[in-house]
Design a protein around this motif. Structure first.
Motif, PDB file in Angstrom:
ATOM      1  N   ALA A 167       0.824  -1.206   0.000  1.00  0.00           N
ATOM      2  CA  ALA A 167       0.000   0.000   0.000  1.00  0.00           C
ATOM      3  C   ALA A 167       0.858   1.256   0.000  1.00  0.00           C
ATOM      4  CB  ALA A 167      -0.927  -0.012   1.213  1.00  0.00           C
ATOM      5  N   ILE A 168       1.893   1.258   0.827  1.00  0.00           N
ATOM      6  CA  ILE A 168       2.768   2.429   0.896  1.00  0.00           C
ATOM      7  C   ILE A 168       3.573   2.571  -0.387  1.00  0.00           C
ATOM      8  CG2 ILE A 168       4.737   3.443   2.111  1.00  0.00           C
ATOM      9  CD1 ILE A 168       3.679   2.097   4.656  1.00  0.00           C
ATOM     10  N   GLY A 169       4.129   1.459  -0.871  1.00  0.00           N
ATOM     11  CA  GLY A 169       4.922   1.521  -2.088  1.00  0.00           C
ATOM     12  C   GLY A 169       4.115   1.943  -3.293  1.00  0.00           C
ATOM     13  N   PHE A 170       2.901   1.412  -3.436  1.00  0.00           N
ATOM     14  CA  PHE A 170       2.018   1.823  -4.532  1.00  0.00           C
ATOM     15  C   PHE A 170       1.735   3.313  -4.443  1.00  0.00           C
ATOM     16  CE2 PHE A 170      -2.150   2.767  -6.258  1.00  0.00           C
ATOM     17  CZ  PHE A 170      -2.157   2.125  -7.488  1.00  0.00           C
ATOM     18  N   SER A 171       1.443   3.787  -3.244  1.00  0.00           N
ATOM     19  CA  SER A 171       1.127   5.203  -3.051  1.00  0.00           C
ATOM     20  C   SER A 171       2.308   6.090  -3.415  1.00  0.00           C
ATOM     21  CB  SER A 171       0.706   5.446  -1.598  1.00  0.00           C
ATOM     22  OG  SER A 171      -0.422   4.668  -1.248  1.00  0.00           O
ATOM     23  N   LEU A 172       3.523   5.636  -3.103  1.00  0.00           N
ATOM     24  CA  LEU A 172       4.722   6.404  -3.447  1.00  0.00           C
ATOM     25  C   LEU A 172       5.006   6.344  -4.945  1.00  0.00           C
ATOM     26  CD1 LEU A 172       7.015   5.343  -0.478  1.00  0.00           C
ATOM     27  CD2 LEU A 172       6.293   7.687  -0.979  1.00  0.00           C
ATOM     28  N   SER A 173       4.965   5.143  -5.525  1.00  0.00           N
ATOM     29  CA  SER A 173       5.346   4.998  -6.927  1.00  0.00           C
ATOM     30  C   SER A 173       4.314   5.587  -7.879  1.00  0.00           C
ATOM     31  CB  SER A 173       5.596   3.527  -7.272  1.00  0.00           C
ATOM     32  OG  SER A 173       4.397   2.780  -7.263  1.00  0.00           O
ATOM     33  N   GLU A 174       3.079   5.739  -7.416  1.00  0.00           N
ATOM     34  CA  GLU A 174       2.055   6.406  -8.213  1.00  0.00           C
ATOM     35  C   GLU A 174       2.003   7.906  -7.938  1.00  0.00           C
ATOM     36  OE1 GLU A 174      -0.321   5.184 -10.585  1.00  0.00           O
ATOM     37  OE2 GLU A 174       1.190   3.592 -10.598  1.00  0.00           O
TER      38      GLU A 174
END
Length: 279
Positions: free
Chosen positions: A61-68
């Motif tokens: 969830a955190i990585g998706f939020s950062l990479s998007e």
């Protein structure tokens, strides 16, 4: 960050199968990877539904939020609750006020399928979004890359059981340690890794990304947003990915095998040692 109040499905499932080998039919069981629908929401407003291996979901969830580019830092997520619901898992995130306001301006919905990292984008402009340039010049030795690639399978605990799960790994050349995340989707594996780095307050610019998959444009985009300067993969990259890596200042190496690898962009970051020679 909050944790899941109810158990998630196991990431690997034992399934009964009938095997036909060498002319003989036998009953057996096979360990296969699970995939689960994970809905990501911000302020209880749905944003994306991704099919992913049900493990390391807070990292995801955190990585998706950062990479998007939904958030700028992990601290922008005030709370993250994983809730088991009918049909899958909902990841409910509460974000800082400025992030919520920004989301309201760019609200979109997408559905991500396995192996398709750009599904659901509403325009060609989103697929061809500007990629930030990575400026880190810290060198890495070819020997360090080779050692890391050889040791990576030892860290792929899910893939050793199923032989069907991708890995994204972060190599810190300072201590040769590997941080590994796995998923049936290569994009999800990278998002999990980016999230894990953020939660551990580690700087992506100091290390190398190792991927057990091919490299396509969306992986370059995610790596560039994270600030990762070097990518090494086992498969051939796409031409689009090579052009994007070149424009983003990323060193892209691929076709990594026991005897070496091929470098497509920004060769200067990789040091070959005194015994290397040019054919």
């Amino acid at each position: 960050m909050s944790q899941l109040p109810a158990p998630v499905p196991a990431p690997v499932v034992e399934i009964a199968a009938t095997a036909f080998r060498n002319g003989t039919v036998t009953a057996q069981t096979r360990a296969v990877p699970e995939e689960t629908a994970v809905a990501l929401s911000y302020g209880r407003v749905g944003y994306a539904v991704m099919m992913t291996t049900p493990c390391d979901l807070i990292d995801f969830a955190i990585g998706f939020s950062l990479s998007e580019a939904i958030i700028d830092r992990a601290a922008d997520i005030i709370a993250c609750d994983l809730v088991t619901v009918e049909g899958g898992i909902e990841c409910r995130m509460e974000v800082a006020h400025d992030v919520a306001a920004r989301l309201a301006q760019r609200r979109r919905h997408l559905a991500g399928a396995l192996g398709c990292g750009l599904c659901g984008l509403e325009s060609l402009a989103e697929a061809n979004r500007a990629i930030p340039r990575v400026t880190t010049t810290r060198p890495v030795t070819a020997d360090a890359i080779m050692r890391a690639m050889r040791s990576l399978p030892l860290h792929q605990t899910l893939n050793r059981r199923t032989h069907g799960i991708h890995a994204a790994a972060f190599l810190d050349p300072a201590d040769a340690a590997l941080l590994v995340r796995e998923d049936v989707g290569r994009h999800n594996a990278l998002d999990k890794l980016i999230g894990a780095l953020a939660r551990q307050d580690r700087n992506p610019a100091t290390g190398i990304l190792l991927m057990t998959s091919r490299i396509s444009i969306e992986l370059i985009q995610k790596a560039a947003i994270a600030g990762i300067p070097v990518i090494v993969a086992v498969s051939v990259p796409t031409a689009h990915a090579i052009r994007a890596a070149d424009a983003a200042g990323i060193t892209l190496a691929a076709v990594a095998r026991d005897d070496g690898f091929e470098i497509f962009t920004h060769h200067a970051r990789i040091e070959f040692g005194a015994h290397a020679h040019v054919a």
